[in-house]
Design a protein around this motif. Sequence first.
Motif, PDB file in Angstrom:
ATOM      1  N   LEU A 155       0.843  -1.199   0.000  1.00  0.00           N
ATOM      2  CA  LEU A 155       0.000   0.000   0.000  1.00  0.00           C
ATOM      3  C   LEU A 155       0.874   1.244   0.000  1.00  0.00           C
ATOM      4  N   LYS A 156       0.459   2.246  -0.763  1.00  0.00           N
ATOM      5  CA  LYS A 156       1.101   3.561  -0.720  1.00  0.00           C
ATOM      6  C   LYS A 156       0.188   4.500   0.062  1.00  0.00           C
ATOM      7  N   ILE A 157       0.751   5.166   1.060  1.00  0.00           N
ATOM      8  CA  ILE A 157      -0.024   6.018   1.954  1.00  0.00           C
ATOM      9  C   ILE A 157      -0.161   7.411   1.338  1.00  0.00           C
ATOM     10  N   LYS A 158      -1.409   7.820   1.120  1.00  0.00           N
ATOM     11  CA  LYS A 158      -1.688   9.099   0.463  1.00  0.00           C
ATOM     12  C   LYS A 158      -1.806  10.253   1.455  1.00  0.00           C
ATOM     13  N   ARG A 159      -2.350   9.968   2.638  1.00  0.00           N
ATOM     14  CA  ARG A 159      -2.540  11.032   3.628  1.00  0.00           C
ATOM     15  C   ARG A 159      -2.706  10.402   5.010  1.00  0.00           C
ATOM     16  N   MET A 160      -2.855  11.275   6.021  1.00  0.00           N
ATOM     17  CA  MET A 160      -3.083  10.793   7.379  1.00  0.00           C
ATOM     18  C   MET A 160      -4.488  11.165   7.824  1.00  0.00           C
ATOM     19  N   GLY A 161      -5.120  10.268   8.577  1.00  0.00           N
ATOM     20  CA  GLY A 161      -6.493  10.481   9.010  1.00  0.00           C
ATOM     21  C   GLY A 161      -6.574  11.173  10.351  1.00  0.00           C
ATOM     22  N   ILE A 162      -7.801  11.399  10.811  1.00  0.00           N
ATOM     23  CA  ILE A 162      -8.014  12.202  12.015  1.00  0.00           C
ATOM     24  C   ILE A 162      -7.542  11.502  13.283  1.00  0.00           C
ATOM     25  N   ASN A 163      -7.284  10.202  13.225  1.00  0.00           N
ATOM     26  CA  ASN A 163      -6.749   9.491  14.379  1.00  0.00           C
ATOM     27  C   ASN A 163      -5.256   9.222  14.254  1.00  0.00           C
ATOM     28  N   GLY A 164      -4.625   9.868  13.261  1.00  0.00           N
ATOM     29  CA  GLY A 164      -3.193   9.728  13.069  1.00  0.00           C
ATOM     30  C   GLY A 164      -2.781   8.535  12.228  1.00  0.00           C
ATOM     31  N   GLU A 165      -3.748   7.788  11.713  1.00  0.00           N
ATOM     32  CA  GLU A 165      -3.441   6.613  10.913  1.00  0.00           C
ATOM     33  C   GLU A 165      -3.113   7.001   9.470  1.00  0.00           C
ATOM     34  N   GLY A 166      -2.320   6.139   8.805  1.00  0.00           N
ATOM     35  CA  GLY A 166      -2.072   6.339   7.385  1.00  0.00           C
ATOM     36  C   GLY A 166      -3.255   5.844   6.574  1.00  0.00           C
ATOM     37  N   ILE A 167      -3.525   6.524   5.442  1.00  0.00           N
ATOM     38  CA  ILE A 167      -4.659   6.157   4.599  1.00  0.00           C
ATOM     39  C   ILE A 167      -4.180   5.971   3.158  1.00  0.00           C
ATOM     40  N   GLY A 168      -4.548   4.852   2.570  1.00  0.00           N
ATOM     41  CA  GLY A 168      -4.227   4.585   1.165  1.00  0.00           C
ATOM     42  C   GLY A 168      -5.383   3.874   0.479  1.00  0.00           C
ATOM     43  N   PHE A 169      -5.211   3.601  -0.810  1.00  0.00           N
ATOM     44  CA  PHE A 169      -6.243   2.899  -1.581  1.00  0.00           C
ATOM     45  C   PHE A 169      -5.643   1.630  -2.183  1.00  0.00           C
ATOM     46  N   TYR A 170      -6.370   0.528  -1.995  1.00  0.00           N
ATOM     47  CA  TYR A 170      -5.984  -0.721  -2.632  1.00  0.00           C
ATOM     48  C   TYR A 170      -7.145  -1.182  -3.501  1.00  0.00           C
ATOM     49  N   GLN A 171      -6.933  -1.162  -4.815  1.00  0.00           N
ATOM     50  CA  GLN A 171      -7.988  -1.518  -5.772  1.00  0.00           C
ATOM     51  C   GLN A 171      -9.283  -0.766  -5.441  1.00  0.00           C
ATOM     52  N   LYS A 172      -9.141   0.553  -5.252  1.00  0.00           N
ATOM     53  CA  LYS A 172     -10.243   1.491  -5.008  1.00  0.00           C
ATOM     54  C   LYS A 172     -10.896   1.336  -3.628  1.00  0.00           C
ATOM     55  N   THR A 173     -10.307   0.525  -2.774  1.00  0.00           N
ATOM     56  CA  THR A 173     -10.821   0.368  -1.409  1.00  0.00           C
ATOM     57  C   THR A 173      -9.963   1.178  -0.443  1.00  0.00           C
ATOM     58  N   PRO A 221      -2.830   2.246  11.085  1.00  0.00           N
ATOM     59  CA  PRO A 221      -2.158   2.949  12.182  1.00  0.00           C
ATOM     60  C   PRO A 221      -0.649   2.749  12.123  1.00  0.00           C
ATOM     61  N   GLY A 222       0.090   3.825  12.374  1.00  0.00           N
ATOM     62  CA  GLY A 222       1.551   3.744  12.377  1.00  0.00           C
ATOM     63  C   GLY A 222       2.204   4.086  11.060  1.00  0.00           C
ATOM     64  N   ALA A 223       1.420   4.203   9.989  1.00  0.00           N
ATOM     65  CA  ALA A 223       1.972   4.548   8.682  1.00  0.00           C
ATOM     66  C   ALA A 223       1.879   6.061   8.465  1.00  0.00           C
ATOM     67  N   LEU A 224       2.840   6.597   7.695  1.00  0.00           N
ATOM     68  CA  LEU A 224       2.906   8.035   7.457  1.00  0.00           C
ATOM     69  C   LEU A 224       2.677   8.363   5.986  1.00  0.00           C
ATOM     70  N   LYS A 225       2.225   9.572   5.751  1.00  0.00           N
ATOM     71  CA  LYS A 225       1.991  10.055   4.388  1.00  0.00           C
ATOM     72  C   LYS A 225       3.252   9.911   3.545  1.00  0.00           C
ATOM     73  N   GLY A 226       3.083   9.365   2.329  1.00  0.00           N
ATOM     74  CA  GLY A 226       4.197   9.204   1.400  1.00  0.00           C
ATOM     75  C   GLY A 226       4.920   7.874   1.520  1.00  0.00           C
ATOM     76  N   GLU A 227       4.586   7.090   2.541  1.00  0.00           N
ATOM     77  CA  GLU A 227       5.296   5.831   2.728  1.00  0.00           C
ATOM     78  C   GLU A 227       4.705   4.710   1.865  1.00  0.00           C
ATOM     79  N   GLU A 228       5.543   3.746   1.549  1.00  0.00           N
ATOM     80  CA  GLU A 228       5.102   2.517   0.903  1.00  0.00           C
ATOM     81  C   GLU A 228       5.257   1.409   1.933  1.00  0.00           C
ATOM     82  N   VAL A 229       4.145   0.736   2.241  1.00  0.00           N
ATOM     83  CA  VAL A 229       4.146  -0.216   3.351  1.00  0.00           C
ATOM     84  C   VAL A 229       3.577  -1.557   2.912  1.00  0.00           C
ATOM     85  N   TYR A 230       3.807  -2.528   3.754  1.00  0.00           N
ATOM     86  CA  TYR A 230       3.193  -3.845   3.603  1.00  0.00           C
ATOM     87  C   TYR A 230       2.354  -4.059   4.854  1.00  0.00           C
TER      88      TYR A 230
END
Length: 453
Positions: free
Chosen positions: A11-29, A34-43
């Motif tokens: 997953l590539k993290i696009k932004r951070m949410g109101i609880n500090g979690e990283g947010i990304g999209f996987y196949q439009k989902t 939690p623990g991920a930061l904007k701009g990061e690529e994570v598993y």
Amino acid sequence: MRLEVKQRIPLKIKRMGINGEGIGFYQKTLVFVPGALKGEEVYCQITAVKRNFVEARLLKVNKASKFRVEPACEIYQACGGCQIMHLRYDKQLDFKADLLKQALKKFQPSGYEDYPILETIGMDQPSHYRAKLQFQTRSFKGKVHAGLYAENSHRLIPIQDCLVQDQTTQRIINVVADLLTKHRIPIYDERKIQGIRTVMVRRARQTGQVQLIFVTSCQVNLSKLIQDLVETFPEIVTVALNWNKQKSSDIYGERTDILWGQEAISEAVLDFEFSLSPRAFYQLNPQQTEVLYGEAVKALDLRGDEHLIDAYCGVGTIGFAFARKVQSLRGMDIIPEAIEDAKKNAARMGLTNTHYEAGKAEEIIPKWYQEGYRADALVVDPPRTGLDDKLLETILDFRPEKMVYVSCNVSTLARDLVALSRAYKVEYIQSVDMFPHTARTEAVVKLTRRDSV
């Protein structure tokens, strides 16, 4: 393709949410990590599948943000009390301004795109800032531990060295846990519901005085414990017992008895002193409270002839910042003990232009207007739930000329601005970092009445 629990995905993290979690999209989902930061690529691994999004656990950071730092806290992951300690502090301040933008975009109060959002005011030393400690107690194999529940659980994480907690209060709670063990004081158990369940320790920044509340579900004898405690910590001036026999998540019950010492501790902010009884509300971060109240005074921009209402006044603290700058000051709060403290504090400071009543603002303000009182200015500092619907209606009915909204919850603030923006113009929003390393911020909103609605 439907995502499933335990499934592992990149997953590539696009932004951070109101609880500090990283947010990304996987196949439009939408995926929350939690623990991920904007701009990061994570598993990450899916932990829950909801209707419009999924939640995931961070497994590995494949490409780290240049703003990621190593949290200094050893129990950071387990505790959950801080959510963004892994983000460099200056970027935490940017994130907190972005929290306001996200909330405004969600609720869309009138003209929100043009609200000036000022840079978050942070701390030079963002550690050991919490002057109030509220730890749960549990007994494991005959030894009492104090700490916080792990996120979304009733599993206690013992804490002996919290990096955001005032160091004196931390030392005291550590000794309290040992003394609870030594004197074999009954400790709360969710099956038996008998014993000490919570301990609150609060330290006044200005005077160094400390007060404690033991919250219990049954009769306990704390006399020997108190004797040992006050011999070790002479700065303790109040020990109280609160009775809470309910099975609910409410921390306190209605009855509080002073077991030892004086009724209240003395604190000071800006240029005034006040007393705090054990159950009275006061901000957790006294150093930033100076900043917050200073920003509120600046935002209200008083001339000196105004009549001011302080809703949710508590012990009067935020109102006292304005008291010598207005013709009259009136406040209300639903906690009678807080109102008594407010009256005593005002008398101690020689303020003769104040008036306080216990009750709901939406009931007391119309009563005052019926009695002939007219407010030119209003300051509100509500709990995290925001303004009561009836109070919002009351404000819109009477429409004081200017208003300052002090908020500790960006979501309820943005929601309330939907109604308030019909009658008021938002001049600016000033974010103040009262809670470093967490996903929470405080905000001061300057509002002026529109000429026409």
